[in-house]
Write an enzyme that holds these catalytic residues in place. Structure first.
Site, PDB file in Angstrom:
ATOM      1  N   ASP A   9     -10.080   1.636  -1.190  1.00  0.00           N
ATOM      2  CA  ASP A   9      -9.307   2.849  -1.406  1.00  0.00           C
ATOM      3  C   ASP A   9      -9.591   3.307  -2.840  1.00  0.00           C
ATOM      4  OD1 ASP A   9      -7.148   4.786  -1.314  1.00  0.00           O
ATOM      5  OD2 ASP A   9      -5.976   3.338  -2.470  1.00  0.00           O
ATOM      6  N   ASP A  11      -7.355   6.064  -4.884  1.00  0.00           N
ATOM      7  CA  ASP A  11      -6.162   6.359  -5.687  1.00  0.00           C
ATOM      8  C   ASP A  11      -5.230   5.161  -5.751  1.00  0.00           C
ATOM      9  OD1 ASP A  11      -6.711   9.094  -6.386  1.00  0.00           O
ATOM     10  OD2 ASP A  11      -6.487   9.515  -4.253  1.00  0.00           O
TER      11      ASP A  11
END
Ligand code: XBP
Ligand code: MG
Length: 233
Positions: A9, A11
């Site tokens: 991922d 963020d």
């Protein structure tokens, strides 16, 4: 567990980007003369929804603004300004990688693991962050990148992870996901992925049930030891 690929991922996981996103949203609101301001508490609540445009729509709904008053096209226009501001801040060096991330990425690549990115943020934001933090060879480190608007349903739906796994041509059991949020973990688990969570500034209060490991950050993470110990697959 035989790990062939790591899927990250962006963020909150690669870097604490959400604070930069928040500042960029506020800058864009001010730029268009909108009297919206998201402080940290408001933003933490809005993060229930992934995707910046979706987050703006939730806030408009909370304020009782109809789609006639703030149409999707206007949200998209303001969001585009936000994306420009975000890029400027990331390029300015405001957003370093979290501890242990670069060591893990470069070490895994050196040992022949394949790398992918799976995120709900806008594609150009990934390019900016990777170039600003990992340098000129950064973009080439990731074989597969799946970004926000490239799938029908954003996290917590598994769509982005399923697309990344498919693009890698691997079974989920050969991949390890790295997430920072409950929504991200839900998406990764629904795609069948063993998932390690490093909670971030805005997600530390969330539940991470189902994670293979929850760590404060990746600075002490040993991929080879984890692969040997992990009972899954
Ligand atoms: C991240 C997001 C993103 C960013 C903003 O979720 O929800 O929307 O907050 O990016 P995750 P955009 O880490 O679970 O992928 O404004 O470009 O949508
Ligand atoms: Mg995240």
């Amino acid at each position: 567990m035989t790990i062939q690929a790591l899927i990250f991922d962006v963020d909150g996981t690669l870097a604490e980007t959400e604070e930069i996103h928040r500042l960029a949203f506020n800058a864009a609101f001010a730029q268009v003369g909108l009297s919206w301001f998201w402080d940290r508490d408001v933003y933490r609540d809005l993060l229930r929804v992934t995707g910046g445009k979706e987050r703006m729509r939730l806030y408009a709904d909370q304020r009782g603004l109809s789609r006639d008053e703030i149409p999707d096209a206007e949200i998209a226009r303001i969001h585009a300004l936000k994306t420009v501001r975000y890029g400027e801040m990331v390029r300015g060096g405001d957003c370093p990688l979290r501890p242990g991330v670069e060591r893990l990425i470069r070490g895994a690549r050196a040992r022949g693991h394949r790398l992918a990115i799976c995120t709900t943020t806008t594609r150009v934001n990934i390019d900016e962050l990777v170039a600003a933090t990992l340098g000129a060879d950064g973009p080439g480190l990731f074989e597969v990148i799946v970004a926000g608007d490239e799938v029908r349903r954003k996290k917590p739906a598994p769509d982005a992870y399923l697309r990344a796994i498919d693009a890698l041509g691997l079974e989920a059991g050969r991949c390890l996901a790295f997430e920072d949020s409950h929504n991200g973990l839900t998406a990764a688990l629904a795609a069948g992925l063993t998932t390690i969570v490093t909670p971030s500034f805005y997600t530390s209060h969330e539940s991470f049930e189902g994670a293979a490991l929850v760590l404060p950050d990746l600075s002490g993470f040993d991929l080879q030891a984890f692969a040997l110990d992990c009972p899954i697959s």
